[in-house]
Scaffold this motif. Structure first.
Motif, PDB file in Angstrom:
ATOM      1  N   UNK A   1       0.811  -1.224   0.000  1.00  0.00           N
ATOM      2  CA  UNK A   1       0.000   0.000   0.000  1.00  0.00           C
ATOM      3  C   UNK A   1       0.843   1.273   0.000  1.00  0.00           C
ATOM      4  N   UNK A   2       0.532   2.184  -0.849  1.00  0.00           N
ATOM      5  CA  UNK A   2       1.116   3.542  -0.952  1.00  0.00           C
ATOM      6  C   UNK A   2       2.635   3.541  -1.051  1.00  0.00           C
ATOM      7  N   UNK A   3       3.196   2.578  -1.717  1.00  0.00           N
ATOM      8  CA  UNK A   3       4.642   2.554  -1.871  1.00  0.00           C
ATOM      9  C   UNK A   3       5.028   2.414  -3.338  1.00  0.00           C
ATOM     10  N   UNK A   4       6.317   2.422  -3.578  1.00  0.00           N
ATOM     11  CA  UNK A   4       6.849   2.365  -4.939  1.00  0.00           C
ATOM     12  C   UNK A   4       6.282   1.178  -5.711  1.00  0.00           C
ATOM     13  N   UNK A   5       5.928   1.444  -6.963  1.00  0.00           N
ATOM     14  CA  UNK A   5       5.414   0.392  -7.826  1.00  0.00           C
ATOM     15  C   UNK A   5       6.583  -0.282  -8.544  1.00  0.00           C
ATOM     16  N   UNK A   6       6.540  -1.588  -8.593  1.00  0.00           N
ATOM     17  CA  UNK A   6       7.553  -2.378  -9.286  1.00  0.00           C
ATOM     18  C   UNK A   6       6.905  -2.997 -10.513  1.00  0.00           C
ATOM     19  N   UNK A   7       7.570  -2.787 -11.643  1.00  0.00           N
ATOM     20  CA  UNK A   7       6.974  -3.176 -12.913  1.00  0.00           C
ATOM     21  C   UNK A   7       7.462  -4.538 -13.395  1.00  0.00           C
TER      22      UNK A   7
ATOM     23  N   UNK B   1      12.449  -0.028 -14.882  1.00  0.00           N
ATOM     24  CA  UNK B   1      13.225  -0.207 -13.662  1.00  0.00           C
ATOM     25  C   UNK B   1      13.198   1.100 -12.890  1.00  0.00           C
ATOM     26  N   UNK B   2      12.799   1.033 -11.633  1.00  0.00           N
ATOM     27  CA  UNK B   2      12.743   2.228 -10.800  1.00  0.00           C
ATOM     28  C   UNK B   2      14.159   2.657 -10.452  1.00  0.00           C
ATOM     29  N   UNK B   3      14.476   3.923 -10.748  1.00  0.00           N
ATOM     30  CA  UNK B   3      15.830   4.422 -10.500  1.00  0.00           C
ATOM     31  C   UNK B   3      15.923   5.187  -9.187  1.00  0.00           C
ATOM     32  N   UNK B   4      15.031   6.148  -9.028  1.00  0.00           N
ATOM     33  CA  UNK B   4      15.186   7.043  -7.891  1.00  0.00           C
ATOM     34  C   UNK B   4      13.878   7.788  -7.643  1.00  0.00           C
ATOM     35  N   UNK B   5      13.603   8.080  -6.397  1.00  0.00           N
ATOM     36  CA  UNK B   5      12.442   8.868  -5.992  1.00  0.00           C
ATOM     37  C   UNK B   5      12.935  10.071  -5.221  1.00  0.00           C
ATOM     38  N   UNK B   6      12.442  11.233  -5.592  1.00  0.00           N
ATOM     39  CA  UNK B   6      12.796  12.446  -4.865  1.00  0.00           C
ATOM     40  C   UNK B   6      11.516  13.051  -4.320  1.00  0.00           C
ATOM     41  N   UNK B   7      11.502  13.382  -3.051  1.00  0.00           N
ATOM     42  CA  UNK B   7      10.309  13.913  -2.421  1.00  0.00           C
ATOM     43  C   UNK B   7      10.234  15.423  -2.654  1.00  0.00           C
TER      44      UNK B   7
ATOM     45  N   UNK C   1       3.002  18.045  -6.522  1.00  0.00           N
ATOM     46  CA  UNK C   1       3.369  16.634  -6.347  1.00  0.00           C
ATOM     47  C   UNK C   1       3.894  16.388  -4.938  1.00  0.00           C
ATOM     48  N   UNK C   2       3.793  15.160  -4.499  1.00  0.00           N
ATOM     49  CA  UNK C   2       4.443  14.726  -3.257  1.00  0.00           C
ATOM     50  C   UNK C   2       5.838  14.199  -3.520  1.00  0.00           C
ATOM     51  N   UNK C   3       5.990  13.613  -4.692  1.00  0.00           N
ATOM     52  CA  UNK C   3       7.310  13.107  -5.068  1.00  0.00           C
ATOM     53  C   UNK C   3       7.365  12.974  -6.582  1.00  0.00           C
ATOM     54  N   UNK C   4       8.554  12.773  -7.078  1.00  0.00           N
ATOM     55  CA  UNK C   4       8.747  12.554  -8.507  1.00  0.00           C
ATOM     56  C   UNK C   4       9.711  11.383  -8.646  1.00  0.00           C
ATOM     57  N   UNK C   5       9.433  10.528  -9.605  1.00  0.00           N
ATOM     58  CA  UNK C   5      10.237   9.312  -9.750  1.00  0.00           C
ATOM     59  C   UNK C   5      10.821   9.242 -11.157  1.00  0.00           C
TER      60      UNK C   5
END
Lengths: 112, 109
Positions: free
Chosen positions: A97-103, B44-50, B29-33
């Motif tokens: 819930x409410x966390x990073x999505x993994x594709x 592939x998720x690289x980085x999240x900045x709040x 926004x709350x964050x940007x990815x």
């Protein structure tokens, strides 16, 4: 911990046939999202599901498309009577819930 | 309509050079990815900045965020052939991620 699994990776259908795309979320993830990517474009949100519930299907075409995430088994995105415009890459993502999505790696659908 | 727009659309650089791409977005926004997509593969998720962060590093990646300008940048330093991919910024609206069309980066050996 295996990542998000999608199958098949490639799917060819003739116009009018049905396409069934499967997504198994990461272990422990109860939230599944489906996105569609047309050539040369970014991903577009289609639908968000939790186990046995569709939370938001605002991005999914009203006709021919349906999605489910049953209590047991993978999430299914179903496209009935496919048309050429349905050709795209379909990606599934999962998250707690409410966390990073993994594709997942995506399913590339080609409609002939 | 797309929330994030990447610029440039395509970028070709020599191995070892730095690659910079930008992302502009429209709403708060709350964050940007940032995500990477190799040809024919998944994201592939690289980085999240709040939203309360201005800069973030992860290995050879540096991300900046300017909420007053509604923009972010991704810098890849000392690029390698394996960095050849499309890069997308994504902004969440609750659980929905909105992606731009991406920047295609080609790193020449």
């Amino acid at each position: 911990n295996a990542g998000v699994m999608q199958n098949p990776r490639h799917l060819v259908r003739r116009r009018g046939q049905e396409a069934r795309l499967r997504c198994s979320p990461m272990k422990g993830h109860s939230h599944v999202y489906w996105y569609r990517q047309l050539p040369e474009e970014g991903l577009k949100f289609m639908v968000y599901l939790q186990k046995e519930n569709i939370i938001d299907e605002s991005g999914m075409p009203k006709e021919r498309f349906s999605a489910e995430f049953p209590k047991e088994g993978p999430s299914i995105l179903r496209i009935q009577q496919v048309v050429r415009g349905d050709s795209a890459a379909y990606f599934c993502a999962s998250s707690p819930p409410t966390q990073t999505q993994y594709f997942g790696p995506g399913t590339r659908l080609l409609v002939l | 309509s797309q929330q994030g727009e990447e610029d440039p659309q395509a970028l070709s650089i020599q191995e070892g050079e730095n690659a910079t791409m930008n992302c502009s977005y429209k709403t708060s926004i709350n964050n940007l990815q940032w995500y990477r997509q190799n040809s024919g593969r998944g994201l592939v998720h690289l980085i999240l900045i709040r939203s309360n962060e201005r800069e973030k590093h992860s290995g050879r990646l540096r991300v900046t965020l300017d909420t007053s300008k509604k923009s972010s940048s991704l810098l890849i330093t000392a690029s390698r052939a394996a960095d050849t991919a499309s890069y997308f910024c994504a902004t969440p609206n609750d659980y929905k991620l909105s992606f731009g069309a991406g920047t295609t980066v080609t790193v020449r050996a």
